[in-house]
Structure formats: structure tokens, C-alpha cells
Design an enzyme around this catalytic site. Structure first.
Site, PDB file in Angstrom:
ATOM      1  N   THR A  39       3.528 -45.361   8.004  1.00 42.27           N
ATOM      2  CA  THR A  39       2.366 -45.505   8.887  1.00 42.27           C
ATOM      3  C   THR A  39       1.091 -45.126   8.152  1.00 42.27           C
ATOM      4  OG1 THR A  39       3.738 -45.022  10.820  1.00 42.27           O
ATOM      5  CG2 THR A  39       1.360 -44.815  11.082  1.00 42.27           C
ATOM      6  N   HIS A  42       0.078 -47.956   6.093  1.00 39.74           N
ATOM      7  CA  HIS A  42      -0.610 -48.983   6.885  1.00 39.74           C
ATOM      8  C   HIS A  42      -2.087 -48.618   7.048  1.00 39.74           C
ATOM      9  CE1 HIS A  42       2.610 -51.675   8.015  1.00 39.74           C
ATOM     10  NE2 HIS A  42       3.363 -50.689   8.453  1.00 39.74           N
TER      11      HIS A  42
END
Length: 339
Positions: A39, A42
Site C-alpha cells: 500500500t 501504491h
């Protein structure tokens, strides 16, 4: 104090900031280690700019010790070793009222929606603290959060001892799901196209399968005496994997979607219909997932030494992201305030 900030796509900066006194009900944590996850990657790539303010201190996999207590905090002392369950919910939305606070409809995921752990001192609500036992080092405790993710995924699947599970994707979370599933008594195979990741998983004692050289459906059919897997975990984020995943599950088997998919994916709904498959999402975790994760780490069920690829100082956080995006690192930790 020093803090790492996300300043825009592929740009991290190190800044000096003034520590803020903890507010009522908060504690200040001297952050020891922070893990970087998919994450965070990202965010680093700019894929979450619609959600993440800039500059933003990110990071949510962490360990540390309490450095100061805000007014009204009870049950904690300066020096206590802790990790944080980085979820803040409103308690009023329909999900919260139904008892699903961890997926609150207005959830604040700390380290994404609000400041995170990549700073020397981090103020958090005392309600988010999870106590660490003395037999887990702060280095190893930085893995509690991702292990809790895996515990939640496996628990949500209702996988039972003796079941057979397929995990698609041998990144850190895929490996942890396989490890936790095995600890729960299941037989597990990891499907992974990357040779380096397969080799790393095999070093941890896990069975792997290369879908580019082996017919994975035929292999699973043989492995399960033509039944299919009880549970299939999709952790790769690949469109091809999602399309193939339903073909690996048994009649009334379960497909658990773990990976973050940035766009809609085709799925074989005919197979879902024909075999009466169950399709589940698994997003974050609940407090008992953290508690079970700590137990697994304390028991030595998680291959920490093989999972942690390297430890880098806070000043090299940008390089750490660069290394992580090559796919050759399993888990990187940022040493923030380890002394």
C-alpha cells in the site's frame, strides 16, 4: 525530530519538524521500526493521490515505545513496548453500528488518511495501542501488522485444519497468508510466476507452483483428488490470476480477494454459479487478529529472519522504496529510533 514525507509521485523528503505534545487521550510513541508495504508503494507511485494529502507522513507497520502520555491516558506507562492498530472509526456509520468498526464507512487509516509512523515521534490515540510482550524484539514486532492482515484473511475464509488452500501471489502478504494458513493446520501451495519469489518462499518451507510451466488447474485437481481447493486467496493483483482463480476452487469453495485492484477485473461468474462458490473480500483486521499475530510471532511460527530482506535508516527511505519496487525484496524495515 526527523520525519519522512511523501511529496508527490516517486518523491520522498526528510524534514525536521517540531514534536507536538500528545492531546487528551493520546500517547507519543518513539518509533523504532517501520515496515514498508505494498500500500505504501501504491502511495509512492502516486496511485493514491486522490486520497493522500501532500506532504504526508506515511507508514503504518511499526513498533516502538511510549515516550509520553497525554491527559486522561490510563493503563500505559512511559517505556512500554507497543505497536499500533492504525484504524480510527467514527462509531456512528451503519457499518460501525453493525459491529464492523474496522471497515467503518468513514475509516481513517492512519498512515494514509492521517499522519503515519515514518517519523521519530508519533502521536496516536491510546485506544489504538497494542501491547508487545517482552519476548518479541522491536525489530520483529514491526511485522505484527502484516501478520494481522494474514490472520484476518485466513480467519475470514473459515479455513479449517486439514483443508487445502491455494495462495496466488508470493509477495510478503501471500507468504504470510500461506504461513498463517499452515499454522492453522491447512495444506498450502503458493502460485507465483516470479522465480526469485518462489525460491524465497521455498526457503521458508512453503510449496510453490509456477503457473507458466505447470497447468495449475490440473495440478490442483490432482492434489485434491479432483475436488479443488477449499480456499483460494487472490493476493497477486493480477487480472489473469483473478480470472483463473475460480477454476481452482472446489464445489462450495471460497475465493478470498486480498489484493488491491485499482480497476474492475473480469471474473468467471459461470464458474461461481456452477460450483456455488463463495466470493469474499478481506480488507484490514480486528484487534483479536493483532493479538493472534503476536502469539504467532512469539511462537516462532513466522519465518521472520527470512522475511526481513533488509533494514535501512530513515534517511534512505526513498532508496528503500526503489528497492521494494524491483520486486526482489520481501520485507524492508526502516530503522527510525531503534536505540
Amino acid at each position: 525530530m526527523l520525519a519522512a514525507s511523501y511529496a508527490g509521485a516517486r518523491k520522498m523528503t526528510i524534514e525536521e519538524q517540531e514534536p507536538v505534545e500528545p492531546s487528551v487521550g493520546e500517547v507519543r510513541i518513539a518509533v523504532a521500526y517501520v515496515g514498508i508495504c505494498g500500500t505504501d508503494l501504491h502511495v509512492f507511485h502516486g496511485d493514491m493521490d486522490a486520497r493522500v494529502s501532500r506532504p504526508a507522513t506515511i507508514g503504518h507497520e511499526m513498533s516502538g515505545t511510549i515516550a509520553a502520555l497525554g491527559a486522561g491516558v490510563e493503563g500505559w506507562s512511559v517505556g512500554d513496548a507497543v505497536t499500533v492498530m492504525p484504524l480510527a472509526w467514527d462509531g456512528t456509520c451503519p457499518a460501525c453500528r453493525a459491529g464492523n468498526e474496522h471497515i467503518c464507512q468513514n475509516l481513517d487509516f492512519m498512515g494514509i488518511d492521517s499522519p503515519g509512523a515514518l517519523q521519530e515521534y508519533w502521536n496516536v490515540p491510546a485506544s489504538t495501542l497494542v501491547r508487545l510482550p517482552s519476548d518479541i524484539s522491536l525489530r520483529n514486532a514491526a511485522l505484527v501488522e502484516p501478520v494481522a492482515v494474514a490472520v484476518h484473511d485466513v480467519r475470514r475464509s473459515e479455513l479449517a485444519a486439514g483443508d487445502k488452500a491455494v495462495v496466488i501471489g508470493a509477495g510478503p502478504i501471500g507468504v504470510l497468508i500461506a504461513t498463517v494458513a499452515a499454522a492453522f493446520g491447512a495444506e498450502v501451495v503458493l502460485v507465483e510466476i516470479d522465480a526469485t519469489r518462489r525460491a524465497a518462499a521455498e526457503e521458508m518451507g512453503l510449496t510453490t507452483l509456477d503457473p507458466s510451466s505447470v497447468d495449475q488447474v490440473a495440478w490442483v485437481e490432482e492434489w485434491t483428488d479432483s475436488a479443488g481447493a477449499d480456499v483460494v486467496f487472490e493476493v497477486s493483483g493480477s487480472a489473469a490470476a483473478v480470472l483463473a482463480a475460480t477454476g481452482l476452487a472446489k464445489v462450495r469453495g471460497t475465493l478470498v480477494v486480498v489484493a488491491i485492484h485499482s480497476q474492475p477485473r473480469p471474473i468467471d461468474l459461470q464458474r461461481v454459479f456452477w460450483r456455488e462458490l463463495r466470493l469474499l473480500g478481506a480488507r484490514v483486521y480486528e484487534r483479536h487478529d493483532f493479538e493472534r499475530a503476536i502469539e504467532l510471532l512469539a511462537e516462532g511460527a513466522v519465518p521472520v529472519e527470512k522475511l526481513i530482506t533488509g533494514i535501512m535508516p530513515l534517511s534512505e527511505v526513498a532508496s528503500a522504496f526503489g528497492l521494494l519496487e524491483t520486486g526482489q525484496a520481501m520485507k524492508l524495515l526502516i530503522e527510525v529510533n531503534a536505540s
